[in-house]
Write an enzyme that holds these catalytic residues in place. Structure first.
Site, PDB file in Angstrom:
ATOM      1  N   SER A 239      45.639  45.145  41.850  1.00  0.00           N
ATOM      2  CA  SER A 239      46.927  45.557  42.409  1.00  0.00           C
ATOM      3  C   SER A 239      46.775  46.181  43.789  1.00  0.00           C
ATOM      4  O   SER A 239      47.749  46.640  44.376  1.00  0.00           O
ATOM      5  CB  SER A 239      47.606  46.561  41.480  1.00  0.00           C
ATOM      6  OG  SER A 239      47.876  45.991  40.228  1.00  0.00           O
TER       7      SER A 239
ATOM      8  N   ASP B  79      39.539  44.964  34.665  1.00  0.00           N
ATOM      9  CA  ASP B  79      40.805  44.428  35.168  1.00  0.00           C
ATOM     10  C   ASP B  79      41.056  43.003  34.696  1.00  0.00           C
ATOM     11  O   ASP B  79      42.163  42.480  34.867  1.00  0.00           O
ATOM     12  CB  ASP B  79      40.831  44.465  36.697  1.00  0.00           C
ATOM     13  CG  ASP B  79      41.222  45.827  37.240  1.00  0.00           C
ATOM     14  OD1 ASP B  79      41.628  46.691  36.445  1.00  0.00           O
ATOM     15  OD2 ASP B  79      41.124  46.040  38.465  1.00  0.00           O
TER      16      ASP B  79
ATOM     17  N   GLY C 200      46.029  54.027  42.847  1.00  0.00           N
ATOM     18  CA  GLY C 200      46.915  54.182  41.690  1.00  0.00           C
ATOM     19  C   GLY C 200      47.006  53.023  40.736  1.00  0.00           C
ATOM     20  O   GLY C 200      47.992  52.911  40.007  1.00  0.00           O
ATOM     21  N   GLY C 201      46.020  52.107  40.689  1.00  0.00           N
ATOM     22  CA  GLY C 201      46.107  50.999  39.739  1.00  0.00           C
ATOM     23  C   GLY C 201      47.341  50.151  39.994  1.00  0.00           C
ATOM     24  O   GLY C 201      47.731  49.912  41.137  1.00  0.00           O
TER      25      GLY C 201
ATOM     26  N   THR D 106      41.548  54.804  43.324  1.00  0.00           N
ATOM     27  CA  THR D 106      40.879  54.196  44.463  1.00  0.00           C
ATOM     28  C   THR D 106      40.996  55.133  45.658  1.00  0.00           C
ATOM     29  O   THR D 106      41.457  56.257  45.539  1.00  0.00           O
ATOM     30  CB  THR D 106      41.531  52.850  44.815  1.00  0.00           C
ATOM     31  OG1 THR D 106      42.833  53.109  45.358  1.00  0.00           O
ATOM     32  CG2 THR D 106      41.691  51.961  43.612  1.00  0.00           C
TER      33      THR D 106
ATOM     34  N   GLU E 240      37.321  51.564  40.605  1.00  0.00           N
ATOM     35  CA  GLU E 240      38.258  51.463  39.481  1.00  0.00           C
ATOM     36  C   GLU E 240      38.585  52.840  38.918  1.00  0.00           C
ATOM     37  O   GLU E 240      39.187  53.630  39.621  1.00  0.00           O
ATOM     38  CB  GLU E 240      37.748  50.518  38.393  1.00  0.00           C
ATOM     39  CG  GLU E 240      38.718  50.279  37.231  1.00  0.00           C
ATOM     40  CD  GLU E 240      40.058  49.663  37.624  1.00  0.00           C
ATOM     41  OE1 GLU E 240      40.929  49.568  36.756  1.00  0.00           O
ATOM     42  OE2 GLU E 240      40.246  49.291  38.791  1.00  0.00           O
TER      43      GLU E 240
ATOM     44  N   ARG F 289      36.275  42.096  46.880  1.00  0.00           N
ATOM     45  CA  ARG F 289      36.490  42.363  45.464  1.00  0.00           C
ATOM     46  C   ARG F 289      35.215  42.065  44.678  1.00  0.00           C
ATOM     47  O   ARG F 289      34.506  41.090  44.951  1.00  0.00           O
ATOM     48  CB  ARG F 289      37.616  41.468  44.956  1.00  0.00           C
ATOM     49  CG  ARG F 289      37.973  41.612  43.477  1.00  0.00           C
ATOM     50  CD  ARG F 289      38.538  42.960  43.167  1.00  0.00           C
ATOM     51  NE  ARG F 289      39.307  42.964  41.912  1.00  0.00           N
ATOM     52  CZ  ARG F 289      39.627  44.052  41.252  1.00  0.00           C
ATOM     53  NH1 ARG F 289      39.243  45.238  41.698  1.00  0.00           N
ATOM     54  NH2 ARG F 289      40.347  43.987  40.146  1.00  0.00           N
TER      55      ARG F 289
ATOM     56  N   THR G 285      37.478  50.871  46.145  1.00  0.00           N
ATOM     57  CA  THR G 285      37.599  51.374  44.785  1.00  0.00           C
ATOM     58  C   THR G 285      36.335  51.177  43.967  1.00  0.00           C
ATOM     59  O   THR G 285      35.523  50.298  44.265  1.00  0.00           O
ATOM     60  CB  THR G 285      38.783  50.675  44.078  1.00  0.00           C
ATOM     61  OG1 THR G 285      38.917  51.183  42.753  1.00  0.00           O
ATOM     62  CG2 THR G 285      38.578  49.176  44.023  1.00  0.00           C
TER      63      THR G 285
END
Length: 624
Positions: free
Chosen positions: A509, A489, A529-530, A447, A467, A138, A465
């Protein structure tokens, strides 16, 4: 988008139900010939009869692509990326090697969805160790990040449409570091070899044709491009169209530098200087030091249960693991099978469980390295029973529900000092701590998810991703890769577990998942898809575990999404009669349907793999 709605009338022989799979016994060598009779070619699933009950035949989603193999499997969102992964497996690489090669290929074929300018989460099952690892790559906030950096001069959040294009939105990228660490720990081939197909794709030596999806995204997002991005995606001021060739020579050269010098060429030197420079030009604080100090973490995933399945999903700072586990735990005791998958009762239970789980997600979750999260309390049986008791099948009352107090069910005492403005008290005891729900627009970040498997039983489930589509819209000049906007985010307003802090990872997520049955890997799954990733993955697991759907049926089934807001987002194929009954109950539905997610999955069954690529985009799955 088109799709098949009904699910089940014309089942292909490879579409097995859960009950038909229960006899599967896993062995580490189970792919070395035990299912040779199954063959090794891609087998397209026969059409699943579409529902016509709401008159949306023209809106039907496409049937998933499927393949079956006894030797290995690759499922991605793009045929050329899938082919790259398959080639690695055919030439002696394992699932980890194939996944890394796929990642580089997707950076080229899907530059709007992922790449070395972003990050993600990667689950790796190592068959020889019988162990599952999570490689957290991340993006992190730079050392110069501040809690109020997304506020305007009046102390109000900068509008999301502007926020996502700022230099402050760029997190320190982790994807390339994850490739390097994964190969050194679990792979068998060198990064310099696995990046070569990406170079060929980017340079045009192996031509990449712009597909309809990429063309539409370029058209929609071009206004936020910097000059470097415009030169690639809108040459001469004209957006690339479907069918045209996409050449990314600067990206190819960056890949060549990484091939020759290793990842140090990216996290230091000329590329790092250019990255930090363009971020600062757009108002951000990132420095070469931030890039040089970045590293991934290797952890163990969160664990949830549903029936005889063990669901292992990414842990914090991804909220996917805890939230999926809580949703499934809320639903399991409701015995939804008695109502049927497309019944109003099942949809109602899903929506209300989503409300409850997302209320807790927004209140308590953040980067576990810096925030104390009541993760045991959130999944405590007594606590979940209390929350489930709020679900009333006679009324829809849980939109905007207050979070519960899992701290009352958390063993021991908090083990960290809480962040500034954060409290380990129940929400009702706080002042000015209510977090506003983010708009759906901000939660539909896109993503790329992909998954690989090899003949030894190794598995990878990786969600990568930048974003939003094309991230910030900022391409690093002369180096050809897009920069993420992951730091959006974080909560724009300070306070709470997901406020901005230096080196912190924003709440995600992303939910790469590997499900186990009888102690053995049973399926991998994930989606873009967030925040809708969570509900997409949860519904696919529920479709298999509760309703006995085949893999293809489980992924084709129409989905819905909700969080703490009243409005339910729904897909074509969700029965109009059910929607009418749910509206009479008090649920609010969006006026028009929209596609949700784009799942890729691999199922281990009967000594072989069955791969599934979602039909909501041009997914591609191939077995060896």
């Amino acid at each position: 988008m088109t799709a098949n709605e009904d699910g089940g009338e014309d089942r292909h022989e490879d579409q097995l139900t859960v009950d038909e799979r229960t006899a599967t016994t896993y062995r580490r060598t189970f792919l070395k010939g035990s299912a040779a009779a199954l063959g090794a070619s891609a087998i397209p699933v026969s059409a699943v009869r579409a529902s016509t009950e709401d008159g949306n035949n023209d809106e039907r989603r496409r049937t998933p692509d499927t393949a079956r193999s006894s030797e290995g499997m690759v499922s991605t969102v793009h045929p050329q990326a899938t082919a790259v992964g398959v080639d690695v497996l055919q030439n002696g690489g394992n699932a980890i090697d194939a996944a890394v090669a796929v990642q580089f290929a997707l950076n080229v074929t899907q530059p709007h969805g992922s790449g070395i300018g972003g990050g993600g989460f990667m689950l790796v099952y190592v068959a020889e160790e019988d162990e599952l690892y999570a490689i957290d790559n991340r993006e992190r906030a730079p050392l110069g990040a501040t809690a109020d950096m997304f506020l305007d001069d009046q102390g109000e959040p900068i509008p999301f449409e502007k926020r996502i294009t700022l230099g402050e939105a760029v997190g320190v990228p982790g994807t390339l570091r994850a490739c390097d660490v994964a190969l050194k720990r679990f792979g068998t081939q060198e990064l310099s070899k696995l990046i070569t197909p990406g170079i060929e794709l980017a340079s045009g030596a192996c031509p990449v044709t712009v597909d309809e999806h990429l063309a539409s995204v370029i058209q929609e997002e071009q206004s936020k491009f910097n000059d470097a991005a415009r030169s690639v995606f809108t040459p001469g001021g004209t957006p690339l169209k479907a069918g045209e060739t996409l050449v990314q020579e600067d990206l190819a050269e960056t890949f060549r530098q990484i091939k020759n010098k290793g990842i140090g060429a990216f996290y230091g030197g000329e590329i790092a200087s250019a990255t930090a420079g363009v971020v600062q030009k757009h108002g951000g604080s990132m420095t070469e030091k931030d890039l040089a100090r970045y590293n991934v973490t290797i952890d163990h995933p969160d664990v949830g249960e549903y029936g005889d399945l063990t669901v292992r999903t990414q842990s914090l700072p991804s909220s996917g693991g805890l939230t999926i586990a809580q949703i499934l735990q809320l639903l399991e005791k409701l015995d939804l099978r008695q109502y049927g998958r497309r019944s109003p009762e099942t949809y109602h239970a899903l929506i209300e469980a989503f409300h409850l789980a997302y209320a807790d997600r927004g209140e308590y979750m953040g980067d576990k390295a810096l925030v104390d999260v009541p993760w045991q309390g959130l999944l405590d049986e007594e606590y979940v029973d209390q929350r489930r008791s709020l679900i009333d099948f006679e009324s829809a009352d849980l939109a905007g529900v207050e979070p519960g107090n899992p701290w009352d069910h958390q063993p021991g005492q908090p083990y960290r000092i809480v962040a500034q403005n954060e409290s380990n008290t129940a929400p009702s005891e706080r002042t000015n701590q209510k977090r506003a729900a983010s708009s759906l627009q901000s939660d539909l970040g896109q993503t790329t998810h992909f998954t690989t498997a090899d003949s030894e039983g190794n598995l990878v489930s990786w969600t990568s991703t930048i974003e939003q589509f094309f991230g910030t819209g900022i391409m690093v000049p002369d180096h050809g890769f897009m920069l993420n906007n992951e730091l959006t985010d974080f909560d724009a307003k300070p306070g709470g577990p997901n406020e901005v802090e230096p080196t912190k990872r924003p709440l995600s997520s992303t939910s790469p998942t590997i499900v186990f049955k009888d102690g053995a890997p049973f399926m991998t799954v994930g989606s873009p898809g967030g925040k809708t990733i969570i509900t997409t993955v949860a519904q696919i697991i529920l479709n298999v575990a509760e309703f006995g759907m085949s893999p293809a049926e489980a992924i084709a089934e129409p989905r819905l999404y909700d969080d703490v807001d009243p409005e339910v987002i729904w897909e074509p194929g969700l029965p109009s009669e059910a929607r009418q009954q749910l509206q009479a109950l008090g649920h609010e539905f969006a006026d028009e349907p929209m596609p949700l997610g784009n799942a890729q999955a691999i199922f281990a069954q009967d000594g072989a793999y069955l791969g599934v690529a979602d039909g909501r985009r041009d997914g591609s799955v191939v077995g060896l």
